[in-house]
Design a protein around this motif. Structure first.
Motif, PDB file in Angstrom:
ATOM      1  N   GLU A  47       0.824  -1.208   0.000  1.00 34.80           N
ATOM      2  CA  GLU A  47       0.000   0.000   0.000  1.00 34.80           C
ATOM      3  C   GLU A  47       0.859   1.260   0.000  1.00 34.80           C
ATOM      4  O   GLU A  47       0.548   2.241  -0.679  1.00 34.80           O
ATOM      5  CB  GLU A  47      -0.937   0.005   1.211  1.00 34.80           C
ATOM      6  CG  GLU A  47      -2.033  -1.028   1.150  1.00 34.80           C
ATOM      7  CD  GLU A  47      -2.831  -1.103   2.433  1.00 34.80           C
ATOM      8  OE1 GLU A  47      -2.389  -0.515   3.456  1.00 34.80           O
ATOM      9  OE2 GLU A  47      -3.885  -1.749   2.418  1.00 34.80           O
ATOM     10  N   LYS A  48       1.948   1.204   0.760  1.00 37.58           N
ATOM     11  CA  LYS A  48       2.869   2.342   0.773  1.00 37.58           C
ATOM     12  C   LYS A  48       3.494   2.543  -0.603  1.00 37.58           C
ATOM     13  O   LYS A  48       3.653   3.674  -1.066  1.00 37.58           O
ATOM     14  CB  LYS A  48       3.970   2.125   1.806  1.00 37.58           C
ATOM     15  CG  LYS A  48       3.511   2.237   3.235  1.00 37.58           C
ATOM     16  CD  LYS A  48       4.657   1.981   4.181  1.00 37.58           C
ATOM     17  CE  LYS A  48       4.196   1.950   5.629  1.00 37.58           C
ATOM     18  NZ  LYS A  48       5.291   1.631   6.553  1.00 37.58           N
TER      19      LYS A  48
ATOM     20  N   LYS B 213       2.215   1.703  -3.542  1.00 30.38           N
ATOM     21  CA  LYS B 213       1.207   2.251  -4.455  1.00 30.38           C
ATOM     22  C   LYS B 213       1.003   3.741  -4.204  1.00 30.38           C
ATOM     23  O   LYS B 213       0.911   4.526  -5.151  1.00 30.38           O
ATOM     24  CB  LYS B 213      -0.115   1.506  -4.298  1.00 30.38           C
ATOM     25  CG  LYS B 213      -0.094   0.107  -4.861  1.00 30.38           C
ATOM     26  CD  LYS B 213      -1.427  -0.584  -4.659  1.00 30.38           C
ATOM     27  CE  LYS B 213      -1.358  -2.029  -5.127  1.00 30.38           C
ATOM     28  NZ  LYS B 213      -2.607  -2.744  -4.887  1.00 30.38           N
ATOM     29  N   LEU B 214       0.932   4.127  -2.943  1.00 30.76           N
ATOM     30  CA  LEU B 214       0.754   5.526  -2.600  1.00 30.76           C
ATOM     31  C   LEU B 214       1.948   6.362  -3.070  1.00 30.76           C
ATOM     32  O   LEU B 214       1.777   7.445  -3.636  1.00 30.76           O
ATOM     33  CB  LEU B 214       0.561   5.690  -1.091  1.00 30.76           C
ATOM     34  CG  LEU B 214       0.359   7.110  -0.582  1.00 30.76           C
ATOM     35  CD1 LEU B 214      -0.934   7.690  -1.144  1.00 30.76           C
ATOM     36  CD2 LEU B 214       0.359   7.137   0.929  1.00 30.76           C
ATOM     37  N   LEU B 215       3.150   5.864  -2.855  1.00 27.75           N
ATOM     38  CA  LEU B 215       4.338   6.587  -3.295  1.00 27.75           C
ATOM     39  C   LEU B 215       4.398   6.706  -4.819  1.00 27.75           C
ATOM     40  O   LEU B 215       4.829   7.728  -5.354  1.00 27.75           O
ATOM     41  CB  LEU B 215       5.600   5.902  -2.777  1.00 27.75           C
ATOM     42  CG  LEU B 215       6.005   6.251  -1.355  1.00 27.75           C
ATOM     43  CD1 LEU B 215       7.173   5.386  -0.901  1.00 27.75           C
ATOM     44  CD2 LEU B 215       6.351   7.713  -1.235  1.00 27.75           C
ATOM     45  N   LYS B 216       3.962   5.673  -5.525  1.00 26.05           N
ATOM     46  CA  LYS B 216       3.961   5.740  -6.992  1.00 26.05           C
ATOM     47  C   LYS B 216       2.959   6.770  -7.495  1.00 26.05           C
ATOM     48  O   LYS B 216       3.235   7.503  -8.444  1.00 26.05           O
ATOM     49  CB  LYS B 216       3.660   4.368  -7.574  1.00 26.05           C
ATOM     50  CG  LYS B 216       4.830   3.415  -7.461  1.00 26.05           C
ATOM     51  CD  LYS B 216       4.523   2.071  -8.081  1.00 26.05           C
ATOM     52  CE  LYS B 216       5.701   1.129  -7.921  1.00 26.05           C
ATOM     53  NZ  LYS B 216       5.444  -0.181  -8.530  1.00 26.05           N
ATOM     54  N   VAL B 217       1.804   6.852  -6.860  1.00 23.16           N
ATOM     55  CA  VAL B 217       0.814   7.866  -7.242  1.00 23.16           C
ATOM     56  C   VAL B 217       1.361   9.266  -6.964  1.00 23.16           C
ATOM     57  O   VAL B 217       1.239  10.172  -7.802  1.00 23.16           O
ATOM     58  CB  VAL B 217      -0.522   7.629  -6.499  1.00 23.16           C
ATOM     59  CG1 VAL B 217      -1.456   8.810  -6.665  1.00 23.16           C
ATOM     60  CG2 VAL B 217      -1.177   6.345  -6.968  1.00 23.16           C
TER      61      VAL B 217
ATOM     62  N   ILE C  48      10.770   4.504  -2.945  1.00 24.49           N
ATOM     63  CA  ILE C  48      10.181   3.425  -3.753  1.00 24.49           C
ATOM     64  C   ILE C  48      11.193   2.317  -3.953  1.00 24.49           C
ATOM     65  O   ILE C  48      10.879   1.134  -3.794  1.00 24.49           O
ATOM     66  CB  ILE C  48       9.674   3.981  -5.101  1.00 24.49           C
ATOM     67  CG1 ILE C  48       8.443   4.857  -4.879  1.00 24.49           C
ATOM     68  CG2 ILE C  48       9.351   2.853  -6.075  1.00 24.49           C
ATOM     69  CD1 ILE C  48       7.987   5.609  -6.105  1.00 24.49           C
ATOM     70  N   HIS C  49      12.426   2.678  -4.249  1.00 22.48           N
ATOM     71  CA  HIS C  49      13.478   1.687  -4.451  1.00 22.48           C
ATOM     72  C   HIS C  49      13.723   0.887  -3.154  1.00 22.48           C
ATOM     73  O   HIS C  49      13.872  -0.326  -3.180  1.00 22.48           O
ATOM     74  CB  HIS C  49      14.761   2.373  -4.908  1.00 22.48           C
ATOM     75  CG  HIS C  49      15.907   1.452  -5.120  1.00 22.48           C
ATOM     76  ND1 HIS C  49      15.954   0.579  -6.176  1.00 22.48           N
ATOM     77  CD2 HIS C  49      17.049   1.263  -4.418  1.00 22.48           C
ATOM     78  CE1 HIS C  49      17.077  -0.122  -6.102  1.00 22.48           C
ATOM     79  NE2 HIS C  49      17.759   0.297  -5.037  1.00 22.48           N
ATOM     80  N   TYR C  50      13.741   1.593  -2.018  1.00 17.46           N
ATOM     81  CA  TYR C  50      13.961   0.928  -0.737  1.00 17.46           C
ATOM     82  C   TYR C  50      12.813  -0.014  -0.383  1.00 17.46           C
ATOM     83  O   TYR C  50      13.040  -1.138   0.069  1.00 17.46           O
ATOM     84  CB  TYR C  50      14.149   1.985   0.353  1.00 17.46           C
ATOM     85  CG  TYR C  50      14.249   1.395   1.751  1.00 17.46           C
ATOM     86  CD1 TYR C  50      15.416   0.763   2.154  1.00 17.46           C
ATOM     87  CD2 TYR C  50      13.184   1.478   2.629  1.00 17.46           C
ATOM     88  CE1 TYR C  50      15.504   0.220   3.421  1.00 17.46           C
ATOM     89  CE2 TYR C  50      13.268   0.936   3.892  1.00 17.46           C
ATOM     90  CZ  TYR C  50      14.425   0.300   4.291  1.00 17.46           C
ATOM     91  OH  TYR C  50      14.512  -0.248   5.538  1.00 17.46           O
ATOM     92  N   LEU C  51      11.586   0.435  -0.603  1.00 16.27           N
ATOM     93  CA  LEU C  51      10.433  -0.396  -0.250  1.00 16.27           C
ATOM     94  C   LEU C  51      10.314  -1.620  -1.159  1.00 16.27           C
ATOM     95  O   LEU C  51       9.760  -2.633  -0.751  1.00 16.27           O
ATOM     96  CB  LEU C  51       9.139   0.427  -0.308  1.00 16.27           C
ATOM     97  CG  LEU C  51       8.950   1.411   0.827  1.00 16.27           C
ATOM     98  CD1 LEU C  51       7.690   2.217   0.606  1.00 16.27           C
ATOM     99  CD2 LEU C  51       8.886   0.692   2.164  1.00 16.27           C
ATOM    100  N   LYS C  52      10.814  -1.536  -2.379  1.00 16.89           N
ATOM    101  CA  LYS C  52      10.798  -2.704  -3.254  1.00 16.89           C
ATOM    102  C   LYS C  52      11.757  -3.782  -2.764  1.00 16.89           C
ATOM    103  O   LYS C  52      11.530  -4.969  -2.962  1.00 16.89           O
ATOM    104  CB  LYS C  52      11.172  -2.312  -4.687  1.00 16.89           C
ATOM    105  CG  LYS C  52      10.056  -1.659  -5.435  1.00 16.89           C
ATOM    106  CD  LYS C  52      10.485  -1.356  -6.857  1.00 16.89           C
ATOM    107  CE  LYS C  52       9.376  -0.704  -7.637  1.00 16.89           C
ATOM    108  NZ  LYS C  52       9.776  -0.372  -9.005  1.00 16.89           N
TER     109      LYS C  52
END
Length: 100
Positions: free
Chosen positions: A5-6, A8-12, A92-96
């Motif tokens: 969810e984080k 997706k939110l960061l990508k938006v 985003i890179h870190y969360l992936k």
């Protein structure tokens, strides 16, 4: 919030910022920077200069000071947006890479 969810939110947020950033950078490079560069080496005797687009720019007194202030303000805004976008991309890179 879960990691997905984080993400997706960061990508938006990143897409919205990129759209805004693109318009700001086009305005900065197309209008603000050429006017500033036209007035950069203006002598006190010269009242008008021509920017790279062929437009005449007033380069004396308050007009010159406004161009310089607007250039500095736009540079700060552009730099700040760049910094925020970089942070967003790193998050985003870190969360992936974080295991779910």
């Amino acid at each position: 919030m879960t990691t997905s969810e984080k993400l997706k939110l960061l990508k938006v947020i990143k897409i919205i910022l990129l759209i805004f950033y693109t318009s700001v950078i086009l305005f900065y490079l197309g209008l603000v920077l050429p006017q500033y560069l036209a007035c950069l080496n203006c002598n006190s005797g010269e009242a008008m200069e021509v920017d790279i687009w062929g437009n005449e720019v007033w380069c004396f007194g308050e007009s010159k000071e406004f161009v310089e202030f607007f250039f500095q303000f736009s540079s700060i805004v552009t730099g700040g947006l760049t910094f925020v976008l970089l942070i967003c991309c790193f998050l985003i890179h870190y969360l992936k890479k974080v295991p779910v």
